[in-house]
Scaffold this active site. Structure first.
Site, PDB file in Angstrom:
ATOM      1  N   HIS A 156      46.254  52.499  44.348  1.00  0.00           N
ATOM      2  CA  HIS A 156      45.244  52.417  43.184  1.00  0.00           C
ATOM      3  C   HIS A 156      45.828  51.268  42.121  1.00  0.00           C
ATOM      4  O   HIS A 156      45.240  51.552  41.029  1.00  0.00           O
ATOM      5  CB  HIS A 156      44.994  53.715  42.375  1.00  0.00           C
ATOM      6  CG  HIS A 156      45.126  54.922  43.532  1.00  0.00           C
ATOM      7  ND1 HIS A 156      43.661  55.323  44.201  1.00  0.00           N
ATOM      8  CD2 HIS A 156      45.965  55.601  44.114  1.00  0.00           C
ATOM      9  CE1 HIS A 156      44.074  56.356  45.036  1.00  0.00           C
ATOM     10  NE2 HIS A 156      45.290  56.497  44.982  1.00  0.00           N
ATOM     11  N   LYS A 283      46.531  26.733  29.981  1.00  0.00           N
ATOM     12  CA  LYS A 283      45.894  27.307  31.271  1.00  0.00           C
ATOM     13  C   LYS A 283      46.869  26.628  32.524  1.00  0.00           C
ATOM     14  O   LYS A 283      46.943  25.270  32.683  1.00  0.00           O
ATOM     15  CB  LYS A 283      44.599  27.015  31.550  1.00  0.00           C
ATOM     16  CG  LYS A 283      43.894  28.219  30.553  1.00  0.00           C
ATOM     17  CD  LYS A 283      43.779  29.440  30.827  1.00  0.00           C
ATOM     18  CE  LYS A 283      42.819  29.505  32.099  1.00  0.00           C
ATOM     19  NZ  LYS A 283      42.086  30.697  31.905  1.00  0.00           N
ATOM     20  N   GLU A 290      42.151  31.214  44.554  1.00  0.00           N
ATOM     21  CA  GLU A 290      40.791  31.546  44.114  1.00  0.00           C
ATOM     22  C   GLU A 290      39.763  31.077  45.188  1.00  0.00           C
ATOM     23  O   GLU A 290      39.036  31.780  45.643  1.00  0.00           O
ATOM     24  CB  GLU A 290      40.332  31.270  42.864  1.00  0.00           C
ATOM     25  CG  GLU A 290      41.082  32.066  41.761  1.00  0.00           C
ATOM     26  CD  GLU A 290      41.000  31.517  40.385  1.00  0.00           C
ATOM     27  OE1 GLU A 290      39.978  30.946  40.002  1.00  0.00           O
ATOM     28  OE2 GLU A 290      41.622  31.906  39.389  1.00  0.00           O
TER      29      GLU A 290
END
Ligand code: ARG
Length: 460
Positions: A156, A283, A290
């Site tokens: 989970h 960044k 992705e």
């Protein structure tokens, strides 16, 4: 462009319709399979006395020349042609005249295209399998190099039990071994020759389908000519196996993306597989991972498209089926492209062991082991479970962790607690003691690496 089928028509095809009908931009990549298939067909026709030996020799020699010319670039594939089959046959006839016109005896484009796709895809399957095996080998190396790194295992997405990072990585390697097996299964069913099925019903000529099947390295022939030209289940099966590969790569990508976030900091991706932001100087984005995750959707789309294209088609061939190639080629190309970036990205990952370890220390990941400790001292598991849960609750209220509770406090909860509890609930012990087969202990992980190395060796 004039058509090989123009005999019964009094008007040329509308130019938009012609363009719409053409598939050469997609199927030109099968030129080699088309030519090799035609060579085998011509040789069979001569061997069966259907065409003259000299005609077959001339056809085969010129087809070979056409193949060389396409490969050397001296014969560009004409995109005005309807498809690759028409292009090759037209070129052949242009070069050798009437002899070339005999090639299409006892054959149709319906069996021709079916044979070409199968031959093209079986090669692609081998390439993809090699790429997956490379990834498995990189994962085995990564596991070996980071054999002692402990991280939280999750259910989970909540910290559950401590595991070895290597164990986690090898889970993906095991999935990938099955992907290779699924591709192998797809190849076995695909590798039957439809050649000689002709338009749908077979032919009146005394052909030998087994001869062409053997010459083209098929394991046998499709037994029913209608089935041979009608089904594309082998495309569906391949894209389905490829969808599963992508699903695995996508889950893995998702974890890599999480793990390299500032919140986790379990790994760092190499600069060569990350990108920056045009506005935020700090960044470092996991764009490659992705994109692999994103491209999974398009492969699923290829699967849905092909299934939907086929679902309402009456037997036998329908032009709808020309759409099969765009989807199956896209799926093949996408998977190859993804594996080509995914493997080196994983290979260059920097594992931040200390951060993983620190994350495993918090979150009461050893609560099961505390309960197991009491159980092994004779306390019934449910009672031990409850005590462990109460201790976790107390720790949360008091801002501490299980391994820092004083022995006197533990003994107040149950007299079975002894000094050895601290060793028993250390992360190292928690991991080392999970000795069940396939568990996270170093011994089991070593056995898994060994299994994978043997699998790689055996499936060469
Ligand atoms: N380009 C066609 C395809 O890919 C070849 C088969 C054409 N057959 C026909 N009966 N029109 O499906």
């Amino acid at each position: 462009m004039s058509k090989l089928w123009e005999g019964r028509f009094s008007k040329a095809l509308d130019s938009h319709a012609d363009d719409f009908n053409s598939s050469i931009r997609i199927d030109s990549r099968m030129y080699k399979q088309d030519i090799t298939g035609s060579m085998a067909h011509a040789a069979m026709l001569a061997a069966q006395g259907i065409i003259a030996e000299q005609d077959a020799d001339a056809i085969i020699a010129e087809l070979d020349a056409i193949l060389q010319d396409i490969e050397s670039g001296s014969l560009p594939i004409d995109t005005a042609a309807e498809d690759i089959h028409m292009f090759v046959e037209t070129e052949l006839t242009k070069r050798i005249g009437d002899g070339g016109k005999k090639l299409h005896t006892a054959r149709s484009r319906n069996d021709q295209v079916a044979v070409d796709i199968r031959m093209y895809l079986r090669e692609q399957i081998t390439e993809i399998q090699q790429k997956i095996k490379k990834l498995v080998s990189v994962l085995a190396d990564l596991a070996q190099q980071n054999a002692d790194a402990i991280m939280p295992g999750y259910t989970h997405l909540q910290r559950a039990q401590p595991i070895l990072f290597s164990h986690h990585i090898l889970a993906y390697a095991m999935m990938l071994t099955r992907d290779v097996g699924r591709l192998e299964d797809a190849r076995i069913r695909m590798n039957r020759s439809p050649l000689g099925a002709c338009a749908l019903a077979g032919t009146t000529y005394p052909t030998d389908r087994h001869k062409t099947a053997k010459a083209l390295d098929f394991d046998g022939i499709c037994q029913n000519s209608i089935d041979a030209v009608s089904d594309r289940d082998f495309c569906v099966e391949l894209i389905s196996a490829l969808s599963i590969v992508m699903m695995h790569l996508s889950r893995f990508s998702e974890e890599l993306i999480l793990w390299c976030s500032w919140e986790f900091q379990f790994i760092e991706l190499d600069d060569s597989f990350t990108t920056g932001s045009s506005i935020m100087p700090q960044k470092k984005n996991a764009d490659i991972a992705e994109l692999v995750r994103g491209k999974t959707g398009r492969v699923y789309g290829d699967l849905m498209g092909t299934l939907t294209m086929l679902k309402g088609l009456p037997l036998a061939y329908n032009k709808d089926m020309q759409e099969d190639k765009e989807s199956v080629f896209d799926a093949v190309d996408t998977v190859k492209m993804c594996l080509d970036v995914f493997t080196p990205m994983v290979q260059t990952v920097k594992v931040k062991k200390e951060n993983m370890y620190r994350a495993a220390q918090k979150g009461f990941i050893n609560a099961t082991d505390l309960a197991d400790y009491l159980t092994k001292k004779g306390v019934p598991f449910r009672t031990a479970y409850k005590i462990s849960g109460q201790l976790v609750g107390w720790c949360i209220q008091n801002g501490t962790v299980l391994e820092e509770l004083p022995l006197s406090y533990l003994q107040q909860q149950h007299p079975a607690f002894g000094e050895d509890v601290y060793n028993e609930i250390s992360l190292e012990t928690c991991v080392a003691k999970r000795i069940s087969d396939g568990g996270t202990s170093p011994h089991s992980v070593a056995a898994q690496i060994q299994f994978l190395r043997e699998w790689l060796e055996g499936s060469k």
